[in-house]
Design an enzyme around this catalytic site. Structure first.
Site, PDB file in Angstrom:
ATOM      1  N   ASP A 123       0.421  -0.702   0.018  1.00 43.75           N
ATOM      2  CA  ASP A 123       0.158   0.262   0.068  1.00 43.75           C
ATOM      3  C   ASP A 123       0.922   0.900   0.225  1.00 43.75           C
ATOM      4  O   ASP A 123       2.391   1.047   0.012  1.00 43.75           O
ATOM      5  CB  ASP A 123      -1.038  -0.109   1.732  1.00 43.75           C
ATOM      6  CG  ASP A 123      -0.153  -0.395   2.222  1.00 43.75           C
ATOM      7  OD1 ASP A 123       0.615  -0.273   2.591  1.00 43.75           O
ATOM      8  OD2 ASP A 123      -0.949  -0.505   3.190  1.00 43.75           O
TER       9      ASP A 123
ATOM     10  N   ASP B 217      -7.420  -2.796  13.967  1.00 47.49           N
ATOM     11  CA  ASP B 217      -9.020  -2.595  13.704  1.00 47.49           C
ATOM     12  C   ASP B 217      -9.551  -4.007  12.663  1.00 47.49           C
ATOM     13  O   ASP B 217     -10.428  -4.045  11.881  1.00 47.49           O
ATOM     14  CB  ASP B 217      -9.826  -1.331  13.304  1.00 47.49           C
ATOM     15  CG  ASP B 217      -9.078  -1.008  11.255  1.00 47.49           C
ATOM     16  OD1 ASP B 217      -8.072  -1.697  11.918  1.00 47.49           O
ATOM     17  OD2 ASP B 217      -9.515  -0.226  11.284  1.00 47.49           O
TER      18      ASP B 217
ATOM     19  N   HIS C  40      -7.388  -4.274  10.525  1.00 43.79           N
ATOM     20  CA  HIS C  40      -6.824  -3.801   8.876  1.00 43.79           C
ATOM     21  C   HIS C  40      -5.425  -4.619   8.055  1.00 43.79           C
ATOM     22  O   HIS C  40      -5.126  -5.133   8.815  1.00 43.79           O
ATOM     23  CB  HIS C  40      -7.048  -2.990   8.714  1.00 43.79           C
ATOM     24  CG  HIS C  40      -6.319  -2.119   8.392  1.00 43.79           C
ATOM     25  ND1 HIS C  40      -6.197  -0.572   9.568  1.00 43.79           N
ATOM     26  CD2 HIS C  40      -4.592  -2.236   7.922  1.00 43.79           C
ATOM     27  CE1 HIS C  40      -5.010  -0.451  10.084  1.00 43.79           C
ATOM     28  NE2 HIS C  40      -4.117  -1.069   9.153  1.00 43.79           N
TER      29      HIS C  40
ATOM     30  N   GLU D 113      -9.257  -1.473   5.286  1.00 45.25           N
ATOM     31  CA  GLU D 113     -10.242  -1.405   6.253  1.00 45.25           C
ATOM     32  C   GLU D 113     -11.588  -1.701   6.636  1.00 45.25           C
ATOM     33  O   GLU D 113     -12.035  -2.607   5.127  1.00 45.25           O
ATOM     34  CB  GLU D 113     -10.736   0.368   6.686  1.00 45.25           C
ATOM     35  CG  GLU D 113      -9.586   1.345   6.345  1.00 45.25           C
ATOM     36  CD  GLU D 113      -8.643   1.413   7.851  1.00 45.25           C
ATOM     37  OE1 GLU D 113      -8.955   0.785   8.403  1.00 45.25           O
ATOM     38  OE2 GLU D 113      -7.943   2.332   7.755  1.00 45.25           O
TER      39      GLU D 113
HETATM   40  C1  GLP Z   1      -0.639  -0.166   8.493  1.00 39.42           C
HETATM   41  C2  GLP Z   1      -0.089  -0.499   7.401  1.00 39.42           C
HETATM   42  C3  GLP Z   1      -0.527  -1.943   7.608  1.00 39.42           C
HETATM   43  C4  GLP Z   1       0.164  -1.906   8.779  1.00 39.42           C
HETATM   44  C5  GLP Z   1      -0.746  -1.196  10.243  1.00 39.42           C
HETATM   45  C6  GLP Z   1       0.036  -1.889  11.406  1.00 39.42           C
HETATM   46  O1  GLP Z   1      -2.205   0.598   8.449  1.00 39.42           O
HETATM   47  N1  GLP Z   1      -0.609  -0.130   6.011  1.00 39.42           N
HETATM   48  O2  GLP Z   1       0.554  -2.906   6.487  1.00 39.42           O
HETATM   49  O3  GLP Z   1      -0.223  -3.910   9.618  1.00 39.42           O
HETATM   50  O4  GLP Z   1       0.021  -0.103   9.586  1.00 39.42           O
HETATM   51  O5  GLP Z   1       0.834  -1.408  11.850  1.00 39.42           O
HETATM   52  P1  GLP Z   1       2.196  -1.881  12.902  1.00 39.42           P
HETATM   53  O6  GLP Z   1       2.923  -2.904  12.415  1.00 39.42           O
HETATM   54  O7  GLP Z   1       2.867  -0.554  12.675  1.00 39.42           O
HETATM   55  O8  GLP Z   1       1.236  -2.227  14.358  1.00 39.42           O
END
Ligand code: GLP
Length: 259
Positions: free
Chosen positions: A66, A135, A137, A142
């Site tokens: 992304d 959440d 995702h 989302e």
């Molecule tokens: C962002 C990314 C996701 C990731 C999420 C969790 O939203 N787009 O790919 O899984 O954050 O982040 P973290 O690994 O820092 O908890």
């Protein structure tokens, strides 16, 4: 059912997943990796530095999940910059072979289709690394995302913007929109490896692995995949009903079988 591996630390998770990736690259020098941003995959990239040292990685290809829309790619928190800093440079990958969705507003209308075409032209993703948001995702899919969705523009939830505000000067600087591989895109990867660490992810992990399939919890899409591995620490595993069974299964796994 997804395979759940409960490890003692993020470092142990990183070593386990990095070993699998090295085996993949050894078997196919132009392996296609699905790369994730966020803090969760960092131990994997860290472990890969040592494990890939001395190997020829010049043919390895990669696709990020992304990107923010409207962020300058040179901004330190664009996912292009993050992937370059955390993955491409330290591992010595060829930047030309590592793709990130194009979040430029001028071309955003066809950026999703272009990205899908590039993944297809590469023959698909061999191993997709995933984190999970609080959440539920995955990527930036989302709650409410279709299980059949392809790479497209999404509006970030306030929760995700708050979660990601720590990377920016203020929440106002966190972009409102993103472009993300869809759940359908992610499900086409040949092996999914979802990592999660810490108490804050325990509910999302339990819902994704053991809860109902629902668009409200996009991570539950992994239940549809024939080869999904969930690597969690004890805290992130703390709400899993079948945790003992997962431990028992992994402890008795045949040595020849990777994750
Ligand atoms: C962002 C990314 C996701 C990731 C999420 C969790 O939203 N787009 O790919 O899984 O954050 O982040 P973290 O690994 O820092 O908890």
């Amino acid at each position: 059912m997804a395979e759940v591996v409960i490890v003692e630390s993020p470092e142990a998770a990183g070593a386990l997943v990095a070993t699998e990736i090295v085996e993949l690259i050894d078997s196919r020098s132009d392996a296609v990796l699905g790369l994730a941003t966020g803090s969760t995959p960092l131990p994997v990239y860290q472990a890969l530095r040592a494990k890939l040292a001395g190997r020829d990685v010049s043919q390895v290809r990669g696709f990020a999940l992304d990107e923010y829309v409207g962020i300058d790619p040179s901004h330190p928190e664009s996912y292009r910059s993050v992937i370059t800093r955390e993955v491409v440079e330290p591992l010595g990958l060829d930047p030309e072979r590592i793709h990130v969705p194009n979040g430029a507003e001028a071309t955003i209308q066809h950026a999703g289709e272009d990205y899908e075409a590039a993944i297809e032209a590469a023959g698909g993703v061999d191993l997709q690394i995933l984190g999970i948001g609080t959440d539920g995702h995955i990527g930036f899919n989302e709650p409410g995302s279709s299980f059949a969705s392809r790479t497209r523009v999404k509006t970030l939830t306030e929760q995700t913007r708050e979660d990601n505000a720590r990377f920016f000067d203020s929440i106002d600087d966190v972009p409102m929109h993103c472009i993300t591989q869809g759940l359908g895109t992610i499900l086409r990867a040949r092996h999914l490896v979802l990592l999660a660490f810490g108490e804050g992810k325990a509910d999302a992990v339990a819902a994704a692995v053991e809860g109902p399939l629902t668009a409200l919890l996009p991570g539950s899409a992994i239940q549809l995949h024939p080869h999904a591995t969930i690597v969690v620490d004890e805290a992130a595993a703390s709400r899993l009903q079948l945790a003992d069974y997962y431990r028992y299964t992994f402890a008795n796994k045949p040595a020849w079988q990777g994750i």
